[in-house]
Design a protein around this motif. Structure first.
Motif, PDB file in Angstrom:
ATOM      1  N   VAL A  35     -10.380  -6.694   2.467  1.00 46.04           N
ATOM      2  CA  VAL A  35      -8.951  -6.453   2.669  1.00 46.04           C
ATOM      3  C   VAL A  35      -8.347  -7.637   3.412  1.00 46.04           C
ATOM      4  CG1 VAL A  35      -7.227  -4.986   3.808  1.00 46.04           C
ATOM      5  CG2 VAL A  35      -9.221  -3.955   2.694  1.00 46.04           C
TER       6      VAL A  35
ATOM      7  N   LYS B  98       3.044   0.937   3.034  1.00 45.95           N
ATOM      8  CA  LYS B  98       2.915  -0.374   2.405  1.00 45.95           C
ATOM      9  C   LYS B  98       4.291  -1.027   2.268  1.00 45.95           C
ATOM     10  CE  LYS B  98       0.603   1.029  -1.251  1.00 45.95           C
ATOM     11  NZ  LYS B  98      -0.159   0.959  -2.516  1.00 45.95           N
TER      12      LYS B  98
ATOM     13  N   LEU C   8      -6.723   3.950   0.928  1.00 44.08           N
ATOM     14  CA  LEU C   8      -5.767   3.681   1.998  1.00 44.08           C
ATOM     15  C   LEU C   8      -5.926   4.669   3.154  1.00 44.08           C
ATOM     16  CD1 LEU C   8      -3.451   1.677   2.587  1.00 44.08           C
ATOM     17  CD2 LEU C   8      -1.853   3.433   1.763  1.00 44.08           C
TER      18      LEU C   8
ATOM     19  N   GLU D  93      -5.397  -4.981  -1.112  1.00 45.85           N
ATOM     20  CA  GLU D  93      -5.323  -3.627  -0.572  1.00 45.85           C
ATOM     21  C   GLU D  93      -6.705  -2.990  -0.467  1.00 45.85           C
ATOM     22  OE1 GLU D  93      -2.628  -1.030  -2.531  1.00 45.85           O
ATOM     23  OE2 GLU D  93      -1.052  -2.549  -2.739  1.00 45.85           O
TER      24      GLU D  93
ATOM     25  N   PHE E 281       0.105  -5.980   2.361  1.00 46.25           N
ATOM     26  CA  PHE E 281      -1.257  -6.341   1.978  1.00 46.25           C
ATOM     27  C   PHE E 281      -1.261  -7.506   0.995  1.00 46.25           C
ATOM     28  CE2 PHE E 281      -1.915  -1.862   3.204  1.00 46.25           C
ATOM     29  CZ  PHE E 281      -3.049  -1.975   4.007  1.00 46.25           C
TER      30      PHE E 281
ATOM     31  N   ILE F 239      -4.278  -9.235   4.744  1.00 46.46           N
ATOM     32  CA  ILE F 239      -2.868  -8.893   4.905  1.00 46.46           C
ATOM     33  C   ILE F 239      -2.025 -10.149   5.047  1.00 46.46           C
ATOM     34  CG2 ILE F 239      -3.477  -6.733   6.066  1.00 46.46           C
ATOM     35  CD1 ILE F 239      -2.149  -8.284   8.615  1.00 46.46           C
TER      36      ILE F 239
END
Length: 496
Positions: A390, A457, A423, A419, A416, A392
């Motif tokens: 992951v 998100k 989640l 992602e 993100f 960001i």
């Protein structure tokens, strides 16, 4: 080895020895700085108003000089801005660093002939310290880029002012000028998106070896480079091997940066501010930045959890403890006295004194008494991302006090790049990391006062769009990691 590389190694050895001398004698160094500051400023208006001529001991200082923020010091600053001499410091400042205040409007921070050299030497010494430790001098012959504000300055009552980074641009040594990018013409472009596009065009075919700037805005530069060239930044700039940054924690961006670059590069963290250059990373192996005790700044520290009490205790360098969250208070050779910078720090080492920036005293979440700080949310996110793939682009956190249903919660608004597959599981991992760091938050979760973390998100480019909408896109502007209200969160929710 080039002549420049050879000279850099010799200079690095000299500076390392000078640094070690004062770092090995921290209390004496600070006592000397304190005495020099008081003596120099005793005949200023501030010095007369606060009985500097009678100050002999630190206790005399705390008895006479209260802790102030910019708003409280503003009556003195306004007189300096009007051109009056000998108000906060002898004579008049060389410059004002103009910054954006959240409560005070524009802030004008004085830079004097005594303080200005330390802004320059600290950045230089950070690089020389890296050279001394690693022996790496390969980058000194390549091109260097510093993403910064415009060097064009305005003038007010005979004193020039502008962004600190723009002012510093006027002091780049001659031996670096031919290696330094972007050009003056590009640097003075005000529109940030246009500026970055022009920087990409100007640098894409150059041999860039050092890149410096706030991570969020360097990321924008890297993304545009990659889009233009169709390959990672590390292949565009084959000799790029040193990233210098400050202003925000690099860790949340590290995975994204390594993907954009295509490999790992060394980094140096700096802690510069308009009020002073406070610290820089002096070791690739040790955590934290070396607190600069010999740079015309006298430091005081107030425990963050006591800061808002009626008379919090003020500590000096010989009295601090490891791992405690402190508010940073400074008195400087630019005429700031008992000044609350607004940053919170914690010490990671006492020999020498190294610090990390933990957040801002006004940037926290305590809607339910949890007092969550920036360091905690950054650490929790890093733990959750570790080993997951992951990554960001940006994030911020705010309380949701009045949800449409269920318990209130902390809302994490995240843009993100890659992602998580699940989640909800990712949110629970963040929540567990938060609970392990902050007992107050953990008690609220276990006591069914708060729901666990909720992630919202944000669309790609959403944070840049938000910053643009408030006129703070680019340069030295930074997004708060967390807020105790929903002003930012609600604006981002609309953007998503």
């Amino acid at each position: 080895m080039s002549v420049k590389s050879f000279a850099a190694k010799i200079f690095a050895r000299i500076v390392h020895a000078q640094t070690k001398k004062w770092a090995d004698n921290p209390v004496e160094t600070q006592q000397k700085v304190f005495a020099e500051l008081i003596k120099k400023a005793q005949h200023t208006q501030f010095g007369k108003d606060h009985n500097f001529s009678a100050i002999k001991l630190y206790k005399d200082f705390t008895d006479n000089v209260p802790v102030r923020d910019y708003e409280q010091l503003k009556p003195y600053v306004e007189r300096v801005v009007l051109g009056e001499p000998d108000i906060l410091w002898p004579g008049k400042p060389l410059y004002f660093a103009k910054t954006s205040g959240t409560t005070s409007g524009a802030k004008y921070i004085p830079l004097t002939k005594e303080s200005m050299p330390y802004h320059i030497s600290a950045a230089r010494n950070a690089i020389l310290g890296y050279i001394h430790e690693t022996g790496n001098t390969g980058f000194v012959d390549g091109k260097m880029i510093f993403l910064q504000g415009s060097p064009e300055l305005d003038e007010k009552n005979g004193i020039k002012f502008g962004r600190l980074s723009g002012i510093v641009a006027h002091f780049v040594p001659a031996y670096l000028q031919k290696n330094r990018m972007p050009s003056w013409e590009t640097n003075i472009i005000e529109d940030w998106e246009t500026k970055v596009d022009t920087i990409v065009q100007e640098t894409i075919n150059e041999d860039m070896s050092v890149i410096s700037g706030i991570p969020s805005w360097v990321q924008m530069y890297f993304e545009k480079l990659q889009q233009r060239a169709g390959k990672p930044v590390g292949k565009i700039f084959k000799n790029f091997n040193l990233f210098i940054y400050g202003g925000v924690n690099y860790e949340p961006y590290r995975a994204k940066f390594e993907k954009l670059i295509g490999r790992k590069v060394d980094s140096i963290e700096l802690f510069p501010a308009s009020e002073g250059f406070f610290a820089y990373q002096d070791s690739q192996a040790e955590k934290g930045m070396l607190l600069l005790l010999n740079s015309g700044i006298f430091y005081e520290f107030i425990k963050a959890d006591e800061f808002f009490t009626e008379k919090p205790l003020r500590y000096t360098i010989g009295e601090i403890e490891l791992g405690v969250n402190y508010v940073l208070i400074i008195s400087t050779n630019a005429g700031l006295w008992g000044y609350n910078v607004g940053d919170t720090i914690a010490f990671t080492s006492l020999k020498p004194y190294r610090i990390i920036v933990t957040g801002r005293i006004k940037h926290y979440i305590s809607a339910f008494g949890e007092h969550v700080i920036g360091k905690e949310v950054e650490s929790a996110l890093n733990q959750a991302m570790q080993g997951t793939g992951v990554s960001i682009n940006e994030f911020t956190v705010a309380p949701q006090i009045t949800p449409q249903s269920g318990l209130p919660y902390h809302e994490w608004l995240i843009e993100f790049e890659n992602e998580p597959e699940d989640l909800n599981a990712f949110a629970l991992t963040i929540d567990a990391a938060m609970r392990s760091q902050n007992t107050y938050y953990n008690d609220l979760i276990t006591g069914n006062i708060l729901h666990t973390v909720v992630i919202t998100k944000v669309a790609k480019g959403g944070f840049q769009e938000y910053m643009k909408s408030i006129g703070r896109l680019g340069g030295q502007n930074k997004l708060p990691r967390l807020s105790n209200d929903r002003k930012i969160a609600d604006a981002l929710t609309v953007i998503k």
